[in-house]
Design a protein around this motif. Structure first.
Motif, PDB file in Angstrom:
ATOM      1  N   ASP A 182       0.618  -1.228   0.097  1.00  0.00           N
ATOM      2  CA  ASP A 182       0.016   0.068  -0.082  1.00  0.00           C
ATOM      3  C   ASP A 182       0.844   1.106   0.091  1.00  0.00           C
ATOM      4  O   ASP A 182       0.571   2.213  -0.718  1.00  0.00           O
ATOM      5  CB  ASP A 182      -0.864   0.112   1.356  1.00  0.00           C
ATOM      6  N   LEU A 183       1.812   1.258   0.836  1.00  0.00           N
ATOM      7  CA  LEU A 183       2.743   2.295   0.918  1.00  0.00           C
ATOM      8  C   LEU A 183       3.548   2.788  -0.245  1.00  0.00           C
ATOM      9  O   LEU A 183       3.643   3.936  -0.535  1.00  0.00           O
ATOM     10  CB  LEU A 183       3.908   2.288   2.205  1.00  0.00           C
ATOM     11  N   LEU A 184       4.048   1.740  -1.139  1.00  0.00           N
ATOM     12  CA  LEU A 184       4.766   1.913  -2.301  1.00  0.00           C
ATOM     13  C   LEU A 184       3.605   2.332  -3.240  1.00  0.00           C
ATOM     14  O   LEU A 184       4.322   3.340  -4.201  1.00  0.00           O
ATOM     15  CB  LEU A 184       5.254   0.660  -2.626  1.00  0.00           C
ATOM     16  N   ALA A 185       2.522   1.790  -3.429  1.00  0.00           N
ATOM     17  CA  ALA A 185       1.514   2.356  -4.068  1.00  0.00           C
ATOM     18  C   ALA A 185       1.172   3.811  -4.141  1.00  0.00           C
ATOM     19  O   ALA A 185       1.123   4.687  -4.928  1.00  0.00           O
ATOM     20  CB  ALA A 185       0.102   1.639  -4.070  1.00  0.00           C
ATOM     21  N   LEU A 186       1.004   4.042  -2.706  1.00  0.00           N
ATOM     22  CA  LEU A 186       0.903   5.584  -2.479  1.00  0.00           C
ATOM     23  C   LEU A 186       1.970   6.488  -2.948  1.00  0.00           C
ATOM     24  O   LEU A 186       1.493   7.514  -3.201  1.00  0.00           O
ATOM     25  CB  LEU A 186       0.496   5.688  -0.970  1.00  0.00           C
ATOM     26  N   VAL A 187       3.205   6.065  -2.960  1.00  0.00           N
ATOM     27  CA  VAL A 187       4.281   6.790  -3.522  1.00  0.00           C
ATOM     28  C   VAL A 187       4.013   7.366  -4.805  1.00  0.00           C
ATOM     29  O   VAL A 187       4.126   8.459  -5.215  1.00  0.00           O
ATOM     30  CB  VAL A 187       5.633   6.149  -3.139  1.00  0.00           C
ATOM     31  N   ASP A 188       3.550   6.151  -5.537  1.00  0.00           N
ATOM     32  CA  ASP A 188       3.422   6.543  -7.071  1.00  0.00           C
ATOM     33  C   ASP A 188       2.043   7.408  -7.180  1.00  0.00           C
ATOM     34  O   ASP A 188       1.989   8.278  -8.132  1.00  0.00           O
ATOM     35  CB  ASP A 188       3.359   5.220  -7.821  1.00  0.00           C
ATOM     36  N   THR A 189       1.116   7.086  -6.548  1.00  0.00           N
ATOM     37  CA  THR A 189      -0.196   7.717  -6.527  1.00  0.00           C
ATOM     38  C   THR A 189       0.360   9.402  -6.275  1.00  0.00           C
ATOM     39  O   THR A 189      -0.203  10.301  -6.961  1.00  0.00           O
ATOM     40  CB  THR A 189      -1.126   7.471  -5.295  1.00  0.00           C
ATOM     41  N   PHE A 190       0.824   9.577  -4.981  1.00  0.00           N
ATOM     42  CA  PHE A 190       1.076  10.971  -4.776  1.00  0.00           C
ATOM     43  C   PHE A 190       2.103  11.739  -5.519  1.00  0.00           C
ATOM     44  O   PHE A 190       1.767  12.984  -5.902  1.00  0.00           O
ATOM     45  CB  PHE A 190       1.712  11.050  -3.252  1.00  0.00           C
ATOM     46  N   LYS A 191       2.868  11.109  -6.257  1.00  0.00           N
ATOM     47  CA  LYS A 191       3.760  11.466  -7.188  1.00  0.00           C
ATOM     48  C   LYS A 191       2.962  12.079  -8.464  1.00  0.00           C
ATOM     49  O   LYS A 191       3.491  13.064  -8.990  1.00  0.00           O
ATOM     50  CB  LYS A 191       4.898  10.582  -7.571  1.00  0.00           C
ATOM     51  N   LYS A 192       2.104  11.285  -8.906  1.00  0.00           N
ATOM     52  CA  LYS A 192       1.327  11.705 -10.028  1.00  0.00           C
ATOM     53  C   LYS A 192       0.594  13.132  -9.732  1.00  0.00           C
ATOM     54  O   LYS A 192       0.246  13.863 -10.438  1.00  0.00           O
ATOM     55  CB  LYS A 192       0.471  10.542 -10.250  1.00  0.00           C
ATOM     56  N   GLU A 193       0.064  13.179  -8.457  1.00  0.00           N
ATOM     57  CA  GLU A 193      -0.700  14.140  -8.195  1.00  0.00           C
ATOM     58  C   GLU A 193       0.398  15.397  -7.885  1.00  0.00           C
ATOM     59  O   GLU A 193      -0.243  16.512  -7.499  1.00  0.00           O
ATOM     60  CB  GLU A 193      -1.277  14.102  -6.717  1.00  0.00           C
ATOM     61  N   GLY A 194       1.557  15.036  -7.952  1.00  0.00           N
ATOM     62  CA  GLY A 194       2.568  16.331  -7.704  1.00  0.00           C
ATOM     63  C   GLY A 194       2.813  16.747  -6.258  1.00  0.00           C
ATOM     64  O   GLY A 194       3.260  17.872  -6.107  1.00  0.00           O
ATOM     65  N   VAL A 195       2.401  15.723  -5.420  1.00  0.00           N
ATOM     66  CA  VAL A 195       2.683  15.781  -4.200  1.00  0.00           C
ATOM     67  C   VAL A 195       3.616  15.060  -3.454  1.00  0.00           C
ATOM     68  O   VAL A 195       3.923  13.769  -3.959  1.00  0.00           O
ATOM     69  CB  VAL A 195       1.473  15.521  -3.080  1.00  0.00           C
ATOM     70  N   THR A 196       4.700  15.478  -2.835  1.00  0.00           N
ATOM     71  CA  THR A 196       5.707  14.675  -1.909  1.00  0.00           C
ATOM     72  C   THR A 196       5.090  13.480  -1.181  1.00  0.00           C
ATOM     73  O   THR A 196       4.286  13.970  -0.344  1.00  0.00           O
ATOM     74  CB  THR A 196       6.650  15.781  -1.196  1.00  0.00           C
ATOM     75  N   PRO A 197       5.428  12.393  -1.432  1.00  0.00           N
ATOM     76  CA  PRO A 197       4.674  11.367  -0.548  1.00  0.00           C
ATOM     77  C   PRO A 197       5.084  11.556   1.056  1.00  0.00           C
ATOM     78  O   PRO A 197       3.992  11.504   1.799  1.00  0.00           O
ATOM     79  CB  PRO A 197       5.171  10.102  -1.023  1.00  0.00           C
TER      80      PRO A 197
END
Lengths: 317, 436
Positions: B181-196
């Motif tokens: 989950d945590l690693l998936a969140l890293v990608d999700t937030f990067k796409k949003e332009g937010v630092t995970p």
């Protein structure tokens, strides 16, 4: 020149020399050794004695508790093989070099300029002087906020100077450059003041003569101002060099020696070893090296510049 | 650790020589007669405490203690920045405190080495009430060489994973339950332009928190216990390598953004990043909550959530384990004249009124019956979450920079910083740590 009249009695002095020396102890001439006692005592108690103690401590292992125990030359061989120390020496020398190269030309130009009689000179000089009045810690904190990569000034101007993420303090060169910059910004006013004083001492008649001979402003600067400021330049340089070698507070506040150990100059390494890791013996060894190097460098400077000869730039005038 | 970081700040070079002179001179006097050895003088206890917002609770404690005791306590509050320095300088001298505040573990290891502290283990064995009074894992993490030297006396500060729910909602993300989950969140937030993850990499200790949790989840609390006990082969444990590689991986994935090495915690760099929604999560000590309440009250009220650190694939560590600062402790100087009174005073840390005062002050006490009192906490839900987390934890690993002796803690922090900055590879990091 009005100066010559006051010089006359001095020129006569050789005849009276033997007797005046004898009367010196009665207080008529130079002050005797007795006058130096308070200063000497103070210096011995707060400089010489601690220095000797530090040298003794450098041969001990001491965590700041109980009595230090002697461990021979262990600290010294460790010093020889300590990569952080080697890096620290390189960094300290680079810091010295860069501070000198940045500060001297700027301070010299501002100083000479502010020695003149232009309009608004006094106001501007007072403004230039401000950074020197603030405490180093306050300045360090101020710059730390300005250099915050997300909310500081650097977030906006970073891309213009090659740090697109504002990652100045987090990059090896950036952090080092930041320290050189903050140190220069803080200390240029002091050296400006020295140069201002030095430039004010230069007799106006020299410039008048040069003007009559048709020398322009630039020629006057290089042929009169610069040679006349020789001793001021040396004084200011010695202050800069010793100051840079023992520079500390801004590093502590701004980078804490980081990233990693990329700005861990020798004084910071010494502090960190002594007061964070509590290895007083080893820190004393570092301190001893620092004392020797700083003393050596300033003696060398005095020697190669001929400052020790005490030759006046105004001889024969 | 918060207290730890503030003592890193703002000390002058001049102190260096001055401290050496004074401490040597004073250490020389320390061998004087027994009259001088005790400190506080006749019928008094000299108690030193680290001065901060919680100190008023100790002031009240001292007032109550003095009312019922013949031996009077004199409370000395030492300004935070220089607490550790002053302590060390004083401990070798006749002016040493009789009872003093500390962080347990490495912060007192040198004192234990020099046999300066009272071993409280027998007291804990003898006095069933004292033993029952505190959460066992908290008492244990203050141990040095398996002996108890400290009585817990302040709130707990476990490290938690904080989340900005505004950012989560905007990205349609869920609370991470596992490492995947945590690693998936890293990608999700990067796409949003937010630092995970917000990370204050200009200071070493926020990075240390990641290393502590990762090592605990990969290898269990035992790995660091071995290291703490002086077995440097503990660094050769495969879990250390795995931890270092995971850090590398996280950095490469951009989990902390690109400029984390310039972000600080002390000037609120990381916390502001997180509160403003420029970062989605923040691994930080429990004090982050009150920090946000003070600086970003809107955010703390509306969008600040928290959870535990997830398990890692193939990890041996118990997911209930916690890292951070279990609490602060009272320790007793062996040279204290009024030993009985000193013991009585430190036991007052379990007193009902004291616990209530701590709760009212926003602390979460470490006594085993504190839960019922947490309703009076300003954030009962948050307080109970922390309390149960710590109470259920099989192991509470003390922050390494407190657990290790100062001689090891400093290079450890530097090496961790270099690992995050890419100045050391995972292999080089492990080698460097082995060499300590």
């Amino acid at each position: 020149m009005p100066v010559s009249s006051t010089r006359l009695p001095v020129r006569k002095a050789p005849e009276a020399a033997p007797s005046s020396r004898a009367s010196g102890s009665k207080g008529a001439g130079r002050p005797g050794l007795g006058w130096a006692v308070p200063g000497l005592l103070f210096f011995t108690l707060f400089a010489i004695v601690p220095m000797i103690m530090v040298i003794v401590l450098s041969f001990t292992s001491w965590q700041g508790l109980g009595m230090p125990s002697f461990n021979g030359t262990e600290n010294w061989s460790r010093l020889w093989n300590d990569p952080v120390m080697r890096q620290g020496i390189t960094l300290s020398l680079l810091l010295t070099l860069f501070s000198w190269m940045v500060q001297t030309p700027i301070a010299l130009l501002i100083g000479v300029w502010s020695a003149g009689r232009q309009r608004a000179r006094a106001v501007l000089s007072a403004i230039f002087f401000l950074p020197l009045l603030a405490s180093s810690v306050a300045l360090g904190l101020l710059w730390k906020s300005l250099l915050d990569p997300n909310f500081g000034l650097i977030a906006d101007i970073g891309p213009w100077i090659g740090f697109s993420d504002g990652n100045l303090l987090g990059s090896e060169r950036g952090a080092f450059a930041a320290i050189v910059f903050v140190a220069s910004w803080q200390f240029i006013p002091l050296h400006t003041l020295l140069y201002q004083g030095g430039a004010r001492q230069i007799p106006k008649s020299l410039y008048d003569a040069a003007y009559v001979d048709g020398a322009g402003t630039v020629r006057q600067f290089f042929s009169i101002t610069l040679p006349q400021l020789k001793n001021t330049i040396i004084t200011s340089s010695v202050l800069m060099v010793v100051g840079a070698l023992t520079f500390f507070d801004t590093v502590l506040i701004l980078t804490e020696g980081g990233p990693g150990t990329s700005t861990a100059i020798v004084p910071y390494h010494m502090y960190n070893t002594g007061f964070e890791a509590f290895e007083m013996g080893y820190a004393s060894a570092i301190a001893t090296v620092l004392v020797i190097v700083a003393t050596g460098v300033s003696l060398l400077l005095v020697r190669i510049t001929g400052f020790g000869a005490m030759r006046s730039t105004r001889e024969g005038m | 650790m918060r207290t730890n970081l503030s003592r890193r700040r703002g000390r002058a070079l001049a102190a260096f020589t001055a401290a050496i002179v004074t401490s040597t001179v004073l250490a020389g006097c320390g061998s004087g007669g027994p009259d001088e050895a005790g400190g506080g003088g006749e019928g008094t206890l000299d108690v030193w405490v680290y001065q901060d917002a919680s100190t008023k609770v100790q002031e009240e404690l001292v007032k109550r203690f003095n009312k019922q005791s013949d031996v009077k306590v004199k409370l000395t509050q030492v300004a935070g920045d220089s607490y550790q320095d002053k302590m060390r300088t004083a401990m070798g001298t006749p002016n040493a405190p009789d009872v003093f505040f500390n962080w347990g573990g490495g912060s007192i290891a040198n004192f234990v080495e020099k046999d300066m502290l009272v071993d409280l283990t027998p007291e804990f064995e003898k006095d069933a009430e004292l033993k029952k009074a505190f959460i066992p894992s908290v008492v244990d993490s203050g141990r040095v060489n398996d002996k108890i030297y400290g009585v817990p006396m302040r709130g707990m500060q476990p490290v938690l994973l904080f989340m900005n729910t505004d950012v989560f909602e905007k990205a349609g993300a869920e609370k991470p339950e596992s490492w995947e989950d945590l690693l998936a969140l890293v990608d999700t937030f990067k796409k949003e332009g937010v630092t995970p993850f917000a990370l204050a990499g200009a200071d070493g200790w926020p990075e240390l928190m990641w290393v502590e949790y990762l090592l605990d989840r990969f290898g269990g609390a035992e790995v660091f216990k071995r290291i703490q006990d002086g077995d440097s082969s503990g660094w050769e444990d495969p879990a250390v390598m795995k931890t270092a590689e995971t850090v590398e991986d996280l950095v490469d994935r951009g989990a902390f953004g690109k400029n984390f090495a310039s972000v600080n915690y002390t000037e609120d760099g990381a916390s502001t990043l997180f509160a403003k929604g420029k970062a989605a999560m923040h691994l930080m000590g429990s004090w982050e909550y009150s920090n946000q309440q003070a600086n970003q009250p809107e955010f703390a009220k509306e969008a600040l959530d928290y959870t535990t650190f997830p398990a890692v694939p193939g990890g041996k560590g118990d997911i209930k384990n916690v890292v951070g600062n279990p609490t602060n402790y009272w320790s007793i100087n062996k040279k204290a004249e009024e030993q009985e009174a000193a013991l009585e005073f430190v036991k007052f840390a379990a007193e009902d009124q004291y616990i209530e005062d701590l709760v009212a002050n926003g602390d979460v006490p470490t006594t085993s019956d504190a839960e019922s009192r947490l309703d009076k906490h300003a954030n009962p839900e948050y307080a109970k979450f922390q309390y149960n987390l710590v109470k259920e934890a099989p192991d509470f690993t003390l922050s390494w920079d407190q657990a290790l002796s100062a001689q090891q803690a400093e290079p450890t922090l530097t090496n961790i910083q270099k690992l995050f900055n890419g100045q050391l590879t995972a292999q080089q990091f492990v080698d460097a740590m082995k060499g300590l």
